[in-house]
Design a protein around this motif. Sequence first.
Motif, short mmCIF file in Angstrom:
data_model
loop_
_atom_site.label_atom_id
_atom_site.label_comp_id
_atom_site.label_asym_id
_atom_site.label_seq_id
_atom_site.Cartn_x
_atom_site.Cartn_y
_atom_site.Cartn_z
N UNK A 129 70.78 34.91 -102.36
CA UNK A 129 72.14 34.42 -102.17
C UNK A 129 72.98 34.66 -103.42
N UNK A 130 74.25 34.94 -103.19
CA UNK A 130 75.17 35.17 -104.29
C UNK A 130 75.82 36.54 -104.21
N UNK A 131 76.41 36.95 -105.32
CA UNK A 131 77.14 38.21 -105.39
C UNK A 131 76.20 39.37 -105.72
N UNK A 132 76.20 40.39 -104.84
CA UNK A 132 75.40 41.59 -105.06
C UNK A 132 76.34 42.72 -105.49
N UNK A 133 76.07 43.28 -106.63
CA UNK A 133 76.89 44.37 -107.13
C UNK A 133 76.61 45.64 -106.32
N UNK A 134 77.56 46.56 -106.35
CA UNK A 134 77.31 47.86 -105.74
C UNK A 134 76.17 48.54 -106.51
N UNK A 135 75.32 49.22 -105.77
CA UNK A 135 74.18 49.87 -106.39
C UNK A 135 72.89 49.09 -106.25
N UNK A 136 72.97 47.88 -105.67
CA UNK A 136 71.77 47.05 -105.54
C UNK A 136 70.98 47.39 -104.28
N UNK A 153 78.56 49.42 -101.45
CA UNK A 153 79.08 48.14 -100.97
C UNK A 153 78.77 47.06 -102.00
N UNK A 154 79.71 46.18 -102.20
CA UNK A 154 79.47 44.94 -102.94
C UNK A 154 79.63 43.81 -101.94
N UNK A 155 78.89 42.73 -102.13
CA UNK A 155 78.93 41.68 -101.11
C UNK A 155 78.55 40.33 -101.70
N UNK A 156 78.95 39.28 -100.99
CA UNK A 156 78.44 37.94 -101.26
C UNK A 156 77.56 37.56 -100.07
N UNK A 157 76.36 37.10 -100.37
CA UNK A 157 75.37 36.80 -99.34
C UNK A 157 75.12 35.30 -99.28
N UNK A 158 75.18 34.74 -98.08
CA UNK A 158 74.91 33.32 -97.86
C UNK A 158 73.84 33.19 -96.78
N UNK A 159 73.05 32.13 -96.86
CA UNK A 159 72.01 31.91 -95.86
C UNK A 159 72.02 30.47 -95.39
N UNK A 160 71.91 30.30 -94.07
CA UNK A 160 71.73 29.00 -93.44
C UNK A 160 72.81 28.00 -93.85
N UNK A 161 74.06 28.42 -93.77
CA UNK A 161 75.17 27.53 -94.09
C UNK A 161 75.25 26.36 -93.12
N UNK A 236 77.23 37.66 -94.56
CA UNK A 236 77.60 38.61 -95.60
C UNK A 236 79.10 38.86 -95.57
N UNK A 237 79.72 38.73 -96.72
CA UNK A 237 81.12 39.14 -96.90
C UNK A 237 81.06 40.43 -97.71
N UNK A 238 81.27 41.56 -97.02
CA UNK A 238 80.96 42.87 -97.59
C UNK A 238 82.22 43.69 -97.82
N UNK A 239 82.30 44.26 -99.02
CA UNK A 239 83.43 45.12 -99.40
C UNK A 239 82.89 46.54 -99.61
N UNK A 240 83.16 47.42 -98.63
CA UNK A 240 82.72 48.81 -98.72
C UNK A 240 83.73 49.61 -99.53
N UNK A 241 83.20 50.42 -100.46
CA UNK A 241 84.05 51.12 -101.41
C UNK A 241 84.01 52.63 -101.20
N UNK A 242 85.03 53.27 -101.70
CA UNK A 242 85.13 54.72 -101.59
C UNK A 242 84.32 55.44 -102.66
#
Length: 402
Positions: A129-136, A153-161, A236-242
């Motif tokens: 859980x938390x912020x995953x940098x691009x490249x992970x 992609x960079x994203x914030x990952x949450x589980x079982x909210x 997942x709140x995901x931001x896909x990058x160019x």
Amino acid sequence: PPRSTLFPYTTLFRSVGSSIIMQTFVRSPCSRAMTRLSSVAPLFRRRVSSIPVVDISPWTMAGASDSAKRLAGAQLGKAFETAGFAVIEGHGVPANVLEAMRLKSNHFFQYAPEHVKHAIKAAPLHGAQGYHVQGHENVAQLLGDFSRKPDMVERIWFRNLHNLQSKGGCGASLPDDLPKFPNEDEVPGFRDALERYFDGFCDVHRTLMAMAECALELPAGYFDPFYGPNMGTETSVANYLRQRCASGKVDAPKLDDDDDDVAFGAHTDSGGLTILSTDAPGLEVYLADGWTPVPLIDGTLVVNVGRLLSRWTNDRWLASIHRVKKPANRRLTLVSFFSPRADAIVGGLPTCDVPLYEPFLVKDFLHQRHLLHIPPEQRSHEEQTIRKEFWEAADPTTRQEA
């Protein structure tokens, strides 16, 4: 086959129509009589070359007739049998709830200072859980492909909210792993918007599982004991990058574009149903005519079948391979993954007479999927071999290992 073998089903085709021809063949693993036609099923399953759009409002609005609900349920089931995906209208999530979550997410990714992202940085493990940098991440590993570059992609990952005590989900075994929310002073209103969005998607999931019971000819409420407060959810709140990053660091410089036009590698999802909302094209599903774009229709959501649910339905419903192409600039996706409770034992459905699989523990199945994110040389000796059925669409005539 001799005409005597086909005759009963030929009569059915004539009386019901072509839509039932496809449904009947696809359901072949769940009928002893129909197993004689199982070799024909793939021909019909491959006929679809677009993603169906299904209006589920009869299940979300009061006053709909039983016949309207049955029709919508059948349409959803047919979409899952032939494409594994559906675009759904009439889902009931207010537009302002999705827009608020989109605004807060964009604020985080585009304007939050780097120290705010560092503060909630996830452990370097899939599903943490938390912020995953691009490249992970390299999601193509779910198909056994460790050759691709990391996903863009960079994203914030949450589980079982819905229940922080739940042990469900692919990464639920990670120790001391609690949700990490952006600083409220830096990204005001993020958590509130997240919770309202997630509650809306949970409502949609309950609706879809009720429709699944209808489509699969199961008693109403059949799936309830398998889900409930201890189900697994991952958001997942995901931001896909160019552009691709030079490394996995939060503040890593961007590199020039390469010749790879895929931002997120080809894969299948792991659990039950996946529900997502996106703001740009790019999602593609591998269908009869090759890679097929999922239509971007204002006000709709996209839902697809994961490997666990596909296996649960005896492969009647497809866990289709999909990917995300590079966006023109960027692409924001809000997605939630739902799976049964970790301690549930899943076997063949009551409507399936000839199960292709032995019953399995949900926790064990998701653990095998989680291992696919770990290169073989980094796995323990006992975990070196992962059966093919965990990472590739199953072929009932073979049971290979990889």
